[in-house]
Scaffold this motif. Structure first.
Motif, PDB file in Angstrom:
ATOM      1  N   HIS A  30      49.177  49.911  25.576  1.00  0.00           N
ATOM      2  CA  HIS A  30      50.520  49.703  25.043  1.00  0.00           C
ATOM      3  C   HIS A  30      51.368  48.741  25.881  1.00  0.00           C
ATOM      4  CE1 HIS A  30      49.870  52.893  22.155  1.00  0.00           C
ATOM      5  NE2 HIS A  30      49.396  53.634  23.135  1.00  0.00           N
ATOM      6  N   PHE A  31      50.853  48.252  26.975  1.00  0.00           N
ATOM      7  CA  PHE A  31      51.608  47.400  27.898  1.00  0.00           C
ATOM      8  C   PHE A  31      51.764  46.003  27.314  1.00  0.00           C
ATOM      9  CE2 PHE A  31      51.857  44.522  31.578  1.00  0.00           C
ATOM     10  CZ  PHE A  31      52.930  45.081  32.235  1.00  0.00           C
ATOM     11  N   ASP A  32      52.977  45.472  27.345  1.00  0.00           N
ATOM     12  CA  ASP A  32      53.198  44.120  26.844  1.00  0.00           C
ATOM     13  C   ASP A  32      54.072  43.288  27.785  1.00  0.00           C
ATOM     14  OD1 ASP A  32      55.659  45.256  26.431  1.00  0.00           O
ATOM     15  OD2 ASP A  32      55.732  44.859  24.288  1.00  0.00           O
ATOM     16  N   GLY A  33      54.141  43.694  29.048  1.00  0.00           N
ATOM     17  CA  GLY A  33      54.981  42.991  30.013  1.00  0.00           C
ATOM     18  C   GLY A  33      54.375  41.706  30.561  1.00  0.00           C
ATOM     19  N   SER A  34      53.075  41.556  30.398  1.00  0.00           N
ATOM     20  CA  SER A  34      52.374  40.355  30.849  1.00  0.00           C
ATOM     21  C   SER A  34      50.980  40.372  30.239  1.00  0.00           C
ATOM     22  CB  SER A  34      52.282  40.320  32.379  1.00  0.00           C
ATOM     23  OG  SER A  34      51.416  41.337  32.837  1.00  0.00           O
ATOM     24  N   PRO A  35      50.265  39.259  30.312  1.00  0.00           N
ATOM     25  CA  PRO A  35      48.883  39.271  29.809  1.00  0.00           C
ATOM     26  C   PRO A  35      48.033  40.280  30.587  1.00  0.00           C
ATOM     27  CG  PRO A  35      49.635  37.027  30.153  1.00  0.00           C
ATOM     28  CD  PRO A  35      50.675  37.930  30.758  1.00  0.00           C
ATOM     29  N   VAL A  36      47.084  40.877  29.895  1.00  0.00           N
ATOM     30  CA  VAL A  36      46.209  41.883  30.504  1.00  0.00           C
ATOM     31  C   VAL A  36      44.759  41.462  30.282  1.00  0.00           C
ATOM     32  CG1 VAL A  36      45.432  44.283  30.389  1.00  0.00           C
ATOM     33  CG2 VAL A  36      47.863  43.754  30.136  1.00  0.00           C
ATOM     34  N   LEU A  37      43.991  41.466  31.340  1.00  0.00           N
ATOM     35  CA  LEU A  37      42.555  41.217  31.257  1.00  0.00           C
ATOM     36  C   LEU A  37      41.847  42.517  31.570  1.00  0.00           C
ATOM     37  CD1 LEU A  37      40.132  39.290  30.948  1.00  0.00           C
ATOM     38  CD2 LEU A  37      40.301  38.863  33.414  1.00  0.00           C
ATOM     39  N   ILE A  38      41.102  43.023  30.614  1.00  0.00           N
ATOM     40  CA  ILE A  38      40.347  44.259  30.785  1.00  0.00           C
ATOM     41  C   ILE A  38      38.945  43.878  31.225  1.00  0.00           C
ATOM     42  CG2 ILE A  38      39.463  46.313  29.630  1.00  0.00           C
ATOM     43  CD1 ILE A  38      41.854  45.811  27.601  1.00  0.00           C
ATOM     44  N   VAL A  39      38.544  44.343  32.410  1.00  0.00           N
ATOM     45  CA  VAL A  39      37.261  43.953  32.998  1.00  0.00           C
ATOM     46  C   VAL A  39      36.350  45.162  33.096  1.00  0.00           C
ATOM     47  CG1 VAL A  39      36.126  42.957  35.018  1.00  0.00           C
ATOM     48  CG2 VAL A  39      38.387  42.133  34.331  1.00  0.00           C
ATOM     49  N   ASN A  40      35.191  45.083  32.460  1.00  0.00           N
ATOM     50  CA  ASN A  40      34.155  46.093  32.640  1.00  0.00           C
ATOM     51  C   ASN A  40      33.336  45.646  33.854  1.00  0.00           C
ATOM     52  OD1 ASN A  40      31.932  47.735  32.652  1.00  0.00           O
ATOM     53  ND2 ASN A  40      31.471  47.497  30.485  1.00  0.00           N
ATOM     54  N   SER A  41      33.557  46.280  34.977  1.00  0.00           N
ATOM     55  CA  SER A  41      32.925  45.843  36.227  1.00  0.00           C
ATOM     56  C   SER A  41      31.656  46.626  36.559  1.00  0.00           C
ATOM     57  CB  SER A  41      33.923  45.959  37.381  1.00  0.00           C
ATOM     58  OG  SER A  41      34.332  47.299  37.540  1.00  0.00           O
ATOM     59  N   GLU A  42      31.149  47.382  35.596  1.00  0.00           N
ATOM     60  CA  GLU A  42      29.972  48.210  35.841  1.00  0.00           C
ATOM     61  C   GLU A  42      28.778  47.386  36.320  1.00  0.00           C
ATOM     62  OE1 GLU A  42      27.109  51.357  33.461  1.00  0.00           O
ATOM     63  OE2 GLU A  42      28.984  50.722  32.572  1.00  0.00           O
ATOM     64  N   LYS A  43      28.597  46.188  35.779  1.00  0.00           N
ATOM     65  CA  LYS A  43      27.452  45.357  36.147  1.00  0.00           C
ATOM     66  C   LYS A  43      27.857  44.163  37.008  1.00  0.00           C
ATOM     67  CE  LYS A  43      24.956  46.767  32.078  1.00  0.00           C
ATOM     68  NZ  LYS A  43      24.295  46.372  30.849  1.00  0.00           N
ATOM     69  N   LEU A  44      29.050  44.221  37.578  1.00  0.00           N
ATOM     70  CA  LEU A  44      29.552  43.133  38.419  1.00  0.00           C
ATOM     71  C   LEU A  44      29.821  43.652  39.824  1.00  0.00           C
ATOM     72  CD1 LEU A  44      32.101  41.711  35.855  1.00  0.00           C
ATOM     73  CD2 LEU A  44      29.969  40.623  36.548  1.00  0.00           C
ATOM     74  N   ASN A  45      29.666  42.777  40.807  1.00  0.00           N
ATOM     75  CA  ASN A  45      29.952  43.136  42.196  1.00  0.00           C
ATOM     76  C   ASN A  45      30.743  41.982  42.811  1.00  0.00           C
ATOM     77  OD1 ASN A  45      29.975  43.647  44.930  1.00  0.00           O
ATOM     78  ND2 ASN A  45      27.927  44.524  44.941  1.00  0.00           N
ATOM     79  N   PHE A  46      32.060  42.099  42.741  1.00  0.00           N
ATOM     80  CA  PHE A  46      32.929  41.014  43.200  1.00  0.00           C
ATOM     81  C   PHE A  46      32.927  40.858  44.710  1.00  0.00           C
ATOM     82  CE2 PHE A  46      35.045  42.805  39.347  1.00  0.00           C
ATOM     83  CZ  PHE A  46      34.648  41.785  38.491  1.00  0.00           C
ATOM     84  N   VAL A  47      32.528  41.865  45.433  1.00  0.00           N
ATOM     85  CA  VAL A  47      32.525  41.820  46.891  1.00  0.00           C
ATOM     86  C   VAL A  47      31.291  41.104  47.415  1.00  0.00           C
ATOM     87  CG1 VAL A  47      32.505  43.220  48.995  1.00  0.00           C
ATOM     88  CG2 VAL A  47      33.922  43.912  47.055  1.00  0.00           C
ATOM     89  N   SER A  48      30.119  41.448  46.893  1.00  0.00           N
ATOM     90  CA  SER A  48      28.861  40.928  47.437  1.00  0.00           C
ATOM     91  C   SER A  48      28.302  39.727  46.676  1.00  0.00           C
ATOM     92  CB  SER A  48      27.804  42.029  47.455  1.00  0.00           C
ATOM     93  OG  SER A  48      28.221  43.097  48.265  1.00  0.00           O
ATOM     94  N   GLN A  49      28.744  39.528  45.451  1.00  0.00           N
ATOM     95  CA  GLN A  49      28.186  38.457  44.624  1.00  0.00           C
ATOM     96  C   GLN A  49      29.261  37.418  44.325  1.00  0.00           C
ATOM     97  OE1 GLN A  49      24.935  38.318  43.853  1.00  0.00           O
ATOM     98  NE2 GLN A  49      24.647  40.231  44.969  1.00  0.00           N
ATOM     99  N   ASP A  50      29.179  36.286  45.017  1.00  0.00           N
ATOM    100  CA  ASP A  50      30.172  35.229  44.807  1.00  0.00           C
ATOM    101  C   ASP A  50      30.224  34.777  43.353  1.00  0.00           C
ATOM    102  OD1 ASP A  50      30.902  35.256  47.476  1.00  0.00           O
ATOM    103  OD2 ASP A  50      29.609  33.565  48.020  1.00  0.00           O
ATOM    104  N   ARG A  51      29.079  34.740  42.686  1.00  0.00           N
ATOM    105  CA  ARG A  51      29.053  34.288  41.299  1.00  0.00           C
ATOM    106  C   ARG A  51      29.848  35.238  40.396  1.00  0.00           C
ATOM    107  NH1 ARG A  51      29.956  30.693  37.956  1.00  0.00           N
ATOM    108  NH2 ARG A  51      28.848  30.825  36.012  1.00  0.00           N
TER     109      ARG A  51
END
Length: 74
Positions: A30-51
């Motif tokens: 319901h939030f409309d104060g700014s754009p929202v990006l919903i990220v399913n990070s289950e198969k992503l590793n932002f810490v160890s995988q630069d890509r």
């Protein structure tokens, strides 16, 4: 969280995390104060995988709508 192995996070239960995720989902649906990006990070590793981090940054920079989602690896 489990991968990080931070001592003070160990007592946090899966049930609590599920409740927290549900609460965030309901809030941002319901939030409309700014754009929202919903990220399913289950198969992503932002810490160890630069890509993975690069992909996320690309998605943020390419956002044009008020809401968007990023679901990698379906």
């Amino acid at each position: 969280m489990r991968r990080r192995g931070v001592e003070f996070e160990r007592p946090i239960t899966d049930e609590y995390l599920a409740l927290l995720a549900d609460s965030y989902n309901r809030f941002f649906y319901h939030f409309d104060g700014s754009p929202v990006l919903i990220v399913n990070s289950e198969k992503l590793n932002f810490v160890s995988q630069d890509r993975d981090l690069d992909l996320l940054i690309e998605r943020v920079e390419a956002m044009r709508a008020s809401a968007s989602s990023f679901n990698w690896g379906d």
